[in-house]
Design an enzyme around this catalytic site. Structure first.
Site, PDB file in Angstrom:
ATOM      1  N   GLY A   1       8.296   7.018   3.767  1.00  0.00           N
ATOM      2  CA  GLY A   1       9.171   7.630   4.027  1.00  0.00           C
ATOM      3  C   GLY A   1       9.374   8.737   2.577  1.00  0.00           C
ATOM      4  O   GLY A   1      10.333  10.026   2.883  1.00  0.00           O
TER       5      GLY A   1
ATOM      6  N   GLU B   1       1.349   3.806   5.251  1.00  0.00           N
ATOM      7  CA  GLU B   1       1.514   3.100   6.414  1.00  0.00           C
ATOM      8  C   GLU B   1       0.682   2.263   6.738  1.00  0.00           C
ATOM      9  O   GLU B   1       0.739   1.243   7.599  1.00  0.00           O
ATOM     10  CB  GLU B   1       2.374   3.614   7.226  1.00  0.00           C
ATOM     11  CG  GLU B   1       4.071   4.272   7.077  1.00  0.00           C
ATOM     12  CD  GLU B   1       3.741   5.949   6.290  1.00  0.00           C
ATOM     13  OE1 GLU B   1       2.918   5.912   6.425  1.00  0.00           O
ATOM     14  OE2 GLU B   1       5.004   6.060   5.861  1.00  0.00           O
TER      15      GLU B   1
HETATM   16  N1  COA Z   1       9.165  -0.434  -1.281  1.00  0.00           N
HETATM   17  C1  COA Z   1       9.347  -1.189  -2.443  1.00  0.00           C
HETATM   18  N2  COA Z   1       8.940  -1.495  -3.314  1.00  0.00           N
HETATM   19  C2  COA Z   1       8.589  -0.422  -3.652  1.00  0.00           C
HETATM   20  C3  COA Z   1       7.970   0.449  -3.390  1.00  0.00           C
HETATM   21  C4  COA Z   1       8.224   0.730  -1.663  1.00  0.00           C
HETATM   22  N3  COA Z   1       7.922   1.296  -0.775  1.00  0.00           N
HETATM   23  N4  COA Z   1       6.719   1.272  -3.695  1.00  0.00           N
HETATM   24  C5  COA Z   1       6.875   0.889  -5.202  1.00  0.00           C
HETATM   25  N5  COA Z   1       7.696  -0.078  -5.043  1.00  0.00           N
HETATM   26  C6  COA Z   1       8.158  -1.058  -5.909  1.00  0.00           C
HETATM   27  C7  COA Z   1       6.984  -2.226  -6.140  1.00  0.00           C
HETATM   28  O1  COA Z   1       6.992  -3.652  -6.111  1.00  0.00           O
HETATM   29  C8  COA Z   1       7.388  -2.514  -7.753  1.00  0.00           C
HETATM   30  O2  COA Z   1       8.355  -3.418  -8.016  1.00  0.00           O
HETATM   31  P1  COA Z   1       8.346  -4.767  -8.881  1.00  0.00           P
HETATM   32  O3  COA Z   1       8.414  -3.951 -10.647  1.00  0.00           O
HETATM   33  O4  COA Z   1       9.841  -5.196  -9.001  1.00  0.00           O
HETATM   34  O5  COA Z   1       6.697  -5.590  -8.627  1.00  0.00           O
HETATM   35  C9  COA Z   1       7.569  -1.202  -8.452  1.00  0.00           C
HETATM   36  O6  COA Z   1       8.107  -0.520  -7.320  1.00  0.00           O
HETATM   37  C10 COA Z   1       6.115  -0.577  -9.370  1.00  0.00           C
HETATM   38  O7  COA Z   1       5.526  -0.550  -7.946  1.00  0.00           O
HETATM   39  P2  COA Z   1       4.211  -0.645  -8.628  1.00  0.00           P
HETATM   40  O8  COA Z   1       3.231  -0.573  -7.774  1.00  0.00           O
HETATM   41  O9  COA Z   1       4.159  -1.545  -9.874  1.00  0.00           O
HETATM   42  O10 COA Z   1       3.353   0.581  -9.400  1.00  0.00           O
HETATM   43  P3  COA Z   1       1.609   0.439  -9.195  1.00  0.00           P
HETATM   44  O11 COA Z   1       2.137   2.303 -10.066  1.00  0.00           O
HETATM   45  O12 COA Z   1       1.166  -0.069  -9.879  1.00  0.00           O
HETATM   46  O13 COA Z   1       1.767   1.689  -7.923  1.00  0.00           O
HETATM   47  C11 COA Z   1       2.349   3.057  -6.100  1.00  0.00           C
HETATM   48  C12 COA Z   1       2.478   2.748  -7.440  1.00  0.00           C
HETATM   49  C13 COA Z   1       3.216   3.994  -5.314  1.00  0.00           C
HETATM   50  C14 COA Z   1       0.289   3.575  -5.487  1.00  0.00           C
HETATM   51  C15 COA Z   1       2.380   1.138  -5.142  1.00  0.00           C
HETATM   52  O14 COA Z   1       3.647   0.982  -6.270  1.00  0.00           O
HETATM   53  C16 COA Z   1       2.396   1.136  -3.853  1.00  0.00           C
HETATM   54  O15 COA Z   1       1.741   1.437  -3.102  1.00  0.00           O
HETATM   55  N6  COA Z   1       3.980   1.630  -3.011  1.00  0.00           N
HETATM   56  C17 COA Z   1       3.575   1.490  -1.592  1.00  0.00           C
HETATM   57  C18 COA Z   1       3.631   2.462  -1.130  1.00  0.00           C
HETATM   58  C19 COA Z   1       4.224   2.555   0.568  1.00  0.00           C
HETATM   59  O16 COA Z   1       3.393   2.042   0.638  1.00  0.00           O
HETATM   60  N7  COA Z   1       4.720   3.340   0.279  1.00  0.00           N
HETATM   61  C20 COA Z   1       5.331   3.565   2.030  1.00  0.00           C
HETATM   62  C21 COA Z   1       6.183   2.097   3.088  1.00  0.00           C
HETATM   63  S1  COA Z   1       6.437   2.557   4.229  1.00  0.00           S
END
Ligand code: COA
Length: 259
Positions: free
Chosen positions: A111, A134
């Protein structure tokens, strides 16, 4: 208006909307989306606002996607409503008659990439990463990503990114035409302001018509060239057109009023 998940400020006619959930990488939950909708609606009608910048808080993420914690218990009906709601808000951004720039300051995933793509222009910091991950979750983009990614970078690369969930770095995003500029993070907002200052000096109604005409190119059942003929006529019927032509002929700077 005070928001829970957004910071907003307007300076010299530019509204800066900062999505402010940095500990969740600015993930778009329902209330954040609803606040974006309210602030965009206000921007449409607020005559003080001449341009808009959308960015994320912190230095790590623009928006890391829809808030995955809200995905539990999504029935078919709820999921369709969620997608339709996102479409409504992102269409509001895309069709805004005032220029909207995404200042992409880090991860723009799911998003977040879709939000950036709904904006008229995108400026990215060097640490930005774009992607539609996704399919990793067993779903597809639901806020316009399958359509706008093709519009911006073409079917060949769009299909690859949508099916592999690969992230692209800022320099590749620039090469693909996904972003307009890549700058160091410290210069991100300044670059957006520089672009908006240029646009602000032009006739606002003409800028609105440019946005409408360009968007018309992608609307089903709309003849874009016919649309342009009518929009051109509308522009010629404005005070700003008289001012622009008179200023040129008299070798002076035009003072557009948006009328
Ligand atoms: N929805 C909800 N929470 C999210 C999020 C999302 N899309 N993306 C990140 N967060 C949260 C994590 O759960 C984490 O929360 P916590 O500290 O309470 O556990 C916090 O944000 C930090 O993210 P984290 O994953 O620990 O950081 P990272 O540096 O290890 O990884 C990303 C960064 C962006 C690669 C990883 O967060 C990720 O893959 N996010 C989801 C991306 C995604 O699939 N988006 C599409 C959704 S449809």
């Amino acid at each position: 208006m005070p928001y829970t998940n957004l910071l907003t400020k307007t300076e010299s006619g530019i509204l800066i909307i900062t999505i402010n959930r940095p500990d969740k990488l600015n993930a778009l939950n329902t209330s954040t989306l609803s606040e974006i909708k309210d602030t965009m609606k206000d921007a449409y009608s607020n005559h003080e606002v001449k341009g808009i910048i959308i960015t994320g808080a912190g230095e790590k993420a623009f928006v890391a996607g829809a808030d995955i914690t809200e995905f539990g218990g999504l029935t078919l009906e709820k999921a369709k409503n969620m997608s339709a709601n996102g479409h409504e808000i992102f269409n509001l951004i895309e069709n805004c008659p005032k220029p909207v720039i995404a200042a992409v300051n880090g991860f723009a995933l799911g998003g977040g990439c879709e939000l950036a793509m709904a904006c008229h222009l995108r400026v990215a910091s060097e640490n930005s990463r774009f992607g539609q991950p996704e399919v990793n979750l067993g779903i597809i983009p639901g806020y316009g990503g399958t359509q706008r990614l093709i519009q911006l970078i073409g079917k060949t690369k769009a299909l690859e990114l949508l099916m592999t969930a690969d992230m692209v770095k800022a320099d590749e995003a620039l090469q693909l035409g996904l972003v307009n500029y890549v700058v160091p993070q410290a210069q991100l907002i300044a670059k957006c302001l520089e672009i908006l200052e240029k646009i602000k000096a032009k006739a606002p109604l003409a800028i609105g018509k440019i946005i409408e005409c360009v968007n018309a190119c992608f609307r089903d059942g709309v003849d874009g060239l016919e649309f342009e003929i009518n929009a051109f006529g509308d522009c010629c019927n404005t005070e700003d057109f008289k001012e622009g032509a008179d200023a040129f002929l008299n070798k002076r700077k035009a003072d557009f009023k948006g009328k």
